[in-house]
Write an enzyme that holds these catalytic residues in place. Structure first.
Site, PDB file in Angstrom:
ATOM      1  N   GLY A   1      14.763  -6.398  22.349  1.00 27.97           N
ATOM      2  CA  GLY A   1      15.086  -5.579  21.337  1.00 27.97           C
ATOM      3  C   GLY A   1      16.290  -6.120  20.436  1.00 27.97           C
ATOM      4  N   SER A   2      16.250  -5.890  19.001  1.00 29.94           N
ATOM      5  CA  SER A   2      17.165  -6.368  18.051  1.00 29.94           C
ATOM      6  C   SER A   2      16.908  -7.593  17.555  1.00 29.94           C
ATOM      7  CB  SER A   2      18.744  -5.939  18.464  1.00 29.94           C
ATOM      8  OG  SER A   2      19.079  -7.048  19.267  1.00 29.94           O
TER       9      SER A   2
ATOM     10  N   GLU B   1      16.575   1.806  22.184  1.00 31.82           N
ATOM     11  CA  GLU B   1      17.402   1.106  23.296  1.00 31.82           C
ATOM     12  C   GLU B   1      19.047   1.065  23.022  1.00 31.82           C
ATOM     13  OE1 GLU B   1      15.238  -2.351  24.145  1.00 31.82           O
ATOM     14  OE2 GLU B   1      17.083  -3.604  24.278  1.00 31.82           O
TER      15      GLU B   1
ATOM     16  N   SER C   1      13.994  -8.425  16.030  1.00 29.78           N
ATOM     17  CA  SER C   1      12.848  -8.303  15.083  1.00 29.78           C
ATOM     18  C   SER C   1      13.485  -8.301  13.706  1.00 29.78           C
ATOM     19  CB  SER C   1      11.838  -7.194  15.376  1.00 29.78           C
ATOM     20  OG  SER C   1      12.438  -6.062  15.190  1.00 29.78           O
TER      21      SER C   1
ATOM     22  N   TRP D   1      -0.913  -0.440  -3.993  1.00 25.88           N
ATOM     23  CA  TRP D   1      -2.184  -0.865  -4.136  1.00 25.88           C
ATOM     24  C   TRP D   1      -2.592  -1.667  -2.613  1.00 25.88           C
ATOM     25  CZ3 TRP D   1      -4.470  -3.564  -8.850  1.00 25.88           C
ATOM     26  CH2 TRP D   1      -3.855  -3.229  -9.818  1.00 25.88           C
ATOM     27  N   PHE D   2      -3.795  -1.517  -2.478  1.00 28.96           N
ATOM     28  CA  PHE D   2      -4.300  -1.773  -1.035  1.00 28.96           C
ATOM     29  C   PHE D   2      -5.159  -3.072  -1.108  1.00 28.96           C
ATOM     30  CE2 PHE D   2      -7.273  -1.607   2.488  1.00 28.96           C
ATOM     31  CZ  PHE D   2      -6.400  -1.124   3.554  1.00 28.96           C
TER      32      PHE D   2
ATOM     33  N   ARG E   1      12.252  -5.293  27.702  1.00 29.83           N
ATOM     34  CA  ARG E   1      11.449  -3.892  27.447  1.00 29.83           C
ATOM     35  C   ARG E   1      10.188  -4.116  28.427  1.00 29.83           C
ATOM     36  NH1 ARG E   1      12.020  -3.457  20.899  1.00 29.83           N
ATOM     37  NH2 ARG E   1      14.170  -2.560  20.917  1.00 29.83           N
TER      38      ARG E   1
ATOM     39  N   PHE F   1      22.688  -5.020  24.048  1.00 22.62           N
ATOM     40  CA  PHE F   1      21.341  -4.427  23.876  1.00 22.62           C
ATOM     41  C   PHE F   1      20.624  -5.349  24.965  1.00 22.62           C
ATOM     42  CE2 PHE F   1      18.064  -2.995  20.797  1.00 22.62           C
ATOM     43  CZ  PHE F   1      18.801  -1.974  20.136  1.00 22.62           C
TER      44      PHE F   1
ATOM     45  N   LYS G   1       0.839  -1.214   0.091  1.00 22.67           N
ATOM     46  CA  LYS G   1      -0.076   0.064  -0.053  1.00 22.67           C
ATOM     47  C   LYS G   1       0.839   1.235   0.129  1.00 22.67           C
ATOM     48  CE  LYS G   1      -0.769  -0.120   4.919  1.00 22.67           C
ATOM     49  NZ  LYS G   1      -2.099  -0.022   6.050  1.00 22.67           N
TER      50      LYS G   1
ATOM     51  N   GLN H   1       3.975  -5.066  23.029  1.00 19.20           N
ATOM     52  CA  GLN H   1       5.107  -4.471  23.541  1.00 19.20           C
ATOM     53  C   GLN H   1       5.230  -3.027  23.855  1.00 19.20           C
ATOM     54  OE1 GLN H   1       9.325  -4.804  22.051  1.00 19.20           O
ATOM     55  NE2 GLN H   1       9.530  -6.082  23.646  1.00 19.20           N
TER      56      GLN H   1
ATOM     57  N   ARG I   1       9.408  -9.541  23.197  1.00 17.37           N
ATOM     58  CA  ARG I   1      10.508  -9.759  22.385  1.00 17.37           C
ATOM     59  C   ARG I   1      11.720  -8.951  22.863  1.00 17.37           C
ATOM     60  NH1 ARG I   1      12.589  -6.145  18.305  1.00 17.37           N
ATOM     61  NH2 ARG I   1      10.753  -4.797  18.559  1.00 17.37           N
TER      62      ARG I   1
ATOM     63  N   GLY J   1      19.269  -2.105  16.161  1.00 12.14           N
ATOM     64  CA  GLY J   1      20.266  -3.041  15.445  1.00 12.14           C
ATOM     65  C   GLY J   1      19.354  -4.370  15.544  1.00 12.14           C
TER      66      GLY J   1
ATOM     67  N   HIS K   1       4.808  -0.656  20.767  1.00  5.02           N
ATOM     68  CA  HIS K   1       5.891  -0.595  20.058  1.00  5.02           C
ATOM     69  C   HIS K   1       5.750  -1.871  19.000  1.00  5.02           C
ATOM     70  CE1 HIS K   1       9.864  -0.033  18.406  1.00  5.02           C
ATOM     71  NE2 HIS K   1      10.258  -1.257  18.817  1.00  5.02           N
TER      72      HIS K   1
ATOM     73  N   LEU L   1      10.377   7.115  18.756  1.00  7.87           N
ATOM     74  CA  LEU L   1      11.214   6.014  19.346  1.00  7.87           C
ATOM     75  C   LEU L   1      12.405   6.474  19.779  1.00  7.87           C
ATOM     76  CD1 LEU L   1      11.699   2.876  20.518  1.00  7.87           C
ATOM     77  CD2 LEU L   1      12.676   2.568  18.207  1.00  7.87           C
TER      78      LEU L   1
ATOM     79  N   HIS M   1       7.464  -0.276  24.658  1.00  8.19           N
ATOM     80  CA  HIS M   1       8.945   0.277  24.562  1.00  8.19           C
ATOM     81  C   HIS M   1       9.034   1.223  25.589  1.00  8.19           C
ATOM     82  CE1 HIS M   1      12.886   1.676  23.244  1.00  8.19           C
ATOM     83  NE2 HIS M   1      13.060   0.595  22.509  1.00  8.19           N
TER      84      HIS M   1
END
Lengths: 579, 138, 247
Positions: free
Chosen positions: A390-391, A245, A393, A155-156, A285, A116, A37, A230, A388, A51, A353, A242, A232
């Site tokens: 940090g770093s 971290e 994802s 395009w959606f 977090r 991290f 989109k 989550q 999760r 990171g 987040h 944001l 943050h």
């Protein structure tokens, strides 16, 4: 008009582009379409700062990364998935290096790593503090090499086409012309990101409206662990921008209104001048955001027009570290907060987040619905469990983007062309969009009103701390809001780039997703990771060492079942930080 | 383009293509400066022509040189040369200011600051001018 | 008591009208509101038909470039209060065809982007098992600045050369080519030169310098182009003097 491809990807962010390249490399004869989109380089991966974790140093090990991830996720992660993820993450990050990603370096030219939150070793690769931006652009620019990858920019997607028990493509609106048409495919991969926009105060871009989750859910695929959203701990007040971290990993301190490093009062370790891994400001977090609320209840936060804040102090890091390691943090503070972190403290507060939950997939990115795959934040494999780190994802979207791409390519190679039944379905969908929304003149509700009410409901009931009665009330309220969202009246009845139509459809997606979040949260009568129930403050492994699976019932309500967590080598234990 | 083709038909975007106004370069100083700089090439060409005529006259002896000087002192040529001088100066200054962006010079592993590169250009200019003045006034 | 400011937004509804016009809206002028917040206020509460692009609202996705009082700006990084007491004018980016309201068509740029081959080109790929390409922080610094482009199109909007000659490859695409040319891991400069050294490439640029001035990320595309002109000219001289130099 009907377009047809072997594989259709919905979403052109990090996961989508990685999947597209994986397919093009796995089988160059397959035709791949990326339907997004927004232009791919606008995708929200671009905003990731700190990171990407991947074991690379001699003093580190895959097992340690596994343990950090699993304990960080409060033992809700599937350990087979985590093992696969941790093993492939360094390879994927290295591949990105070979594709030109400008990773920050050691003086001798090797990849640099930084500490991290929640990680016991230094293993976070970074490109200053614009890691997501550089990864996305490297992926996008590399994807231009592959001629097999067709792009449907702007395009959606409004619906998944399901016939004969398998997903056979999508219906989408070409925004610039307003044309609604099917894009058929033998396999479909959802890479649409998360749904942070169901909350009022979020780091997420406006495009993160849970589209893929709602599409899959409506098509009959279950959503997993939707109660885990989550927060943050460090977002700028008002904008929710944001502050990575990495600011704390480089040595930043969190101070309450008395200038006191308050984390030490909450079993997160003892304050030291230099950062200590898995301790204090480098805690996970979920814990840091929860501690903020406790500190607020004690009256030790600072009141501002945009809610209570604490201070993030980077001054002692000095100009050189801030300018080389955290230039974007400084740029954002100067621009949006009118403060210079070299000389002043940054006001911060917890901000929505990341969605740990999502479309239920196996470790190959396949959903229970044949022909449908998912990767990235939209999916829940689950490696992130209840919280999760940090770093994790960014490597997740590479590892599982590539895996989903390969799995979908293989599946698509063995399927026959989609049949005429789905084209008829697409025509029904087109009619629905035109009659129920675009040309409708008796709609009473305004998008902004319904959206604000939904966001308020979510913040009040499904925030950092939740309670049974609050969630039950929210569930009822969201039911009403879903009804209202169906009666939206548009100002704009035109075809050409009708952003109001898109916003209305996004709102309907969001309300649907919000209902699954509240429904799942209501049923989970324990506290684990990011899901904290004040009426059930303890973790309950007897009843809830399990993923919640939310399925859509015929009446639109969600039915919750549970799926046991896969434990391989790390039996559930206590989460210990700072000791 | 006929109005027929310009009419909106469903699902075909009808782009509007704005035209740049003829006077676009008067709207901002930077675009004016850009046009002036482009224009300066005409005056530089004139300057070279003038200079070649001077050399040519010198080569043909005293009388021809005097004739040239008389021509050069006519009011029209003086005014033209005044304008030319301004343009040449403008061209030189903008050229020197541009130098740091086109050239990246490393010295001892460090990138030299832009001001230094531009400064070196100006210094060379001053030295060259002084040298010419010394030769002329000797 | 909140001050208010009038925002005049360019409207173009291709289904109804042949050319754009302005529509004025009054929005609150709060201290921390960016122009985009003002537009969102209009869309939410005053007029749902106003169309524009936006996403991250933190100056990194590159979606929300518009012309504000004649200057190309990221509307998520430009504050309303800076234009008080107003009125201020919001128009689409210049030099692009307008699709609707302030939304422009950037397909031309997307094609030019591919044309300069903005990916790492190697004579021989190094196997993953052999690890990373070594690159010192100094080598990284050589191209880092040119890797910061967010494709927001402000530079194309500011460039009169692009406005007059749409064939010109343009600032961002050339800067991106230079980003790879200057990357110590890359060996594709010769391939990119075919596109860059064409008439519509670097030699169309007459150094207006506006692209660098308007760039919100300090990428300095004008510098990238001038540097390339210099190295390209030097290359031609060397090729002329030393014809045996490798092709």
């Amino acid at each position: 008009m009907v377009a047809s491809h072997d594989v259709v990807l919905v979403g052109g962010g990090g996961a989508g582009l990685r999947a597209a390249i994986a397919i093009a490399e796995a089988n160059p004869r397959l035709s791949v379409a990326v339907v997004s989109k927004v232009y791919p380089m606008r995708s929200h991966t671009v905003s990731a700062e700190g990171g990407a974790a991947g074991v690379i140093r001699a003093d580190d090990s895959l097992d340690e990364h596994c343990y950090d991830t699993i304990s960080g996720g409060d033992w809700l992660s599937d350990q087979d998935a985590v093992e696969a993820f941790v093993k492939e993450a360094p390879e994927e990050l290295l591949r990105l290096e070979h594709w030109g990603c400008p990773w920050s370096r050691e003086p001798d030219g090797r990849i640099g790593v930084r500490p991290f939150g929640g990680m016991k070793k230094m293993r976070t690769w970074y490109a200053a503090d614009k890691t997501g931006f550089h990864m996305l652009h490297a992926l996008f620019q590399t994807s231009l090499k592959y001629r097999a990858v067709a792009r449907y920019d702007e395009w959606f997607v409004t619906k998944l086409l399901v016939d004969d028990g398998r997903v056979q493509g999508v219906v989408a609106i070409e925004l610039r012309s307003g044309r609604i048409q099917p894009i058929l495919a033998k396999a479909t991969i959802l890479c649409t990101g998360g749904c942070g926009r169901v909350f009022p105060f979020t780091t997420n871009a406006t495009i993160k409206t849970g589209d893929g989750m709602a599409l899959a859910y409506r098509a009959g695929a279950p959503l997993k662990d939707m109660e885990f959203m989550q927060y943050h701990p460090t977002g700028l007040p008002f904008t929710g921008i944001l502050i990575t971290e990495a600011a704390r990993a480089e040595g930043g301190w969190l101070l309450n209104k008395d200038g006191y490093r308050y984390l030490q009062d909450y079993d997160l370790g003892k304050p030291t001048p230099k950062p200590v891994l898995r301790s204090m400001e480098l805690g996970p977090r979920d814990r840091l955001s929860q501690v903020f609320v406790k500190e607020m209840e004690k009256g030790r936060t600072i009141d501002t027009p945009y809610g209570p804040v604490v201070n993030l102090d980077l001054r002692h890091l000095g100009e050189r570290v801030i300018n080389t390691k955290l230039p974007f943090v400084r740029e954002l503070c100067l621009k949006y907060q009118n403060i210079d972190p070299i000389k002043e403290m940054i006001p911060v507060r917890p901000v929505v987040h990341y969605m740990m939950g999502g479309v239920h997939t196996d470790i190959h990115g396949a959903t229970p619905l044949p022909g449908l795959y998912a990767a990235g934040e939209v999916a829940c494999v689950s490696i992130n469990g209840a919280n999760r780190l940090g770093s994790n994802s960014l490597p997740e979207l590479l590892v599982f983007g590539a895996r989903a791409g390969r799995a979908a390519a293989e599946y698509a190679s063995s399927q026959k062309e989609p049949g005429p039944a789905v084209v008829a379905q697409a025509e029904d969908e087109r009619r629905r969009l035109v009659h129920d929304l675009l040309q409708r003149t008796d709609g009473r509700e305004r998008i902004a009103t319904v959206r604000d009410a939904m966001q308020k409901t979510m913040e009040e009931s499904a925030g950092i701390y939740r309670s049974g009665p609050g969630l039950a009330k929210a569930a009822d309220r969201l039911g009403e809001l879903e009804e209202q969202a169906r009666r939206i009246g548009l100002d704009d009845h035109s075809r050409t780039f009708n952003t109001e139509l898109v916003t209305a459809l996004e709102l309907q997606f969001m309300v649907e997703v919000a209902r699954t979040m509240v429904g799942s949260a209501l049923k989970r009568e324990e506290s684990r990771g990011a899901h904290q129930r004040i009426d059930f403050p303890k973790r309950d492994d007897q009843r809830f060492l399990a993923h919640s699976l939310c399925r859509r019932a015929a009446d639109g309500s969600c039915r919750i079942e549970y799926l046991p967590v896969t434990i391989t080598r790390w039996p559930p234990g206590e989460r210990v930080y700072g000791r | 383009m006929s109005t027929e083709r310009n009419r909106y038909t469903e699902f075909r975007p009808r782009w509007y293509r704005p035209k740049m106004s003829t006077w676009w370069w008067l709207k901002r100083w930077s675009s004016l400066a850009f046009i002036l700089r482009e224009l300066s090439s005409i005056f530089i060409a004139w300057f070279i022509y003038f200079f070649l005529r001077l050399v040519h006259a010198l080569g043909r002896g005293d009388a021809a040189y005097r004739e040239f000087l008389a021509w050069a002192a006519s009011p029209g040529i003086v005014v033209l040369n005044g304008i030319t001088f301004a343009f040449v100066l403008f061209h030189a200054v903008t050229w020197f200011n541009l130098a740091p962006q086109a050239m990246v010079v490393h010295l001892g592993g460090k990138r030299l600051p832009g001001a230094l590169i531009a400064g070196a250009n100006y210094a060379a200019w001053v030295v060259a001018t002084a040298l010419v003045l010394w030769i002329v006034s000797r | 008591m909140v001050d208010r400011i009038t925002v005049e937004v360019a409207r173009y509804r291709p289904e109804k009208e042949a050319e754009p016009s302005f529509q004025a809206y009054e929005v609150p002028c709060r201290k921390d509101w960016v122009i985009l917040d003002g537009l969102n206020h209009i869309k939410d509460h005053l007029d749902g038909t106003l169309s524009y692009r936006w996403s991250c609202r933190m100056g990194v996705c590159g979606s929300c470039g518009m012309t504000v009082n004649g200057e190309p700006k990221l509307t998520c990084a430009t504050f309303l209060a800076d234009y008080a007491p107003g009125p201020l004018r919001v128009e689409p980016l210049r030099n692009f065809p307008i699709i609707r309201d302030v939304i422009v068509d950037i397909d031309d740029f997307m094609q030019k982007l591919s044309a300069v081959k903005p990916w790492l080109i190697r004579d021989a790929e190094k196997p993953l098992a052999e690890g990373e390409y070594r690159q010192t922080p100094a080598q990284l610094d050589e191209y880092k600045q040119f890797s910061m482009c967010i494709n927001c199109m402000l530079c194309y909007s500011a460039c009169p050369v692009y406005g007059l000659d749409p064939e010109f490859i343009g600032p961002a695409a050339i800067a991106l080519a230079q980003r790879y040319n200057l990357d110590s891991r890359d060996q594709g400069a010769r391939q990119r030169d075919e596109v860059l050294s064409k008439h519509e490439g670097i030699w169309s640029c007459t150094f207006v310098g506006e692209c660098t001035k308007v760039c919100p990320k300090h990428v300095d595309p004008a510098g990238a182009i001038q540097r390339y002109k210099l190295s390209s000219a030097m290359g031609s001289v060397k090729d002329f003097l030393m014809p045996w130099r490798g092709k």
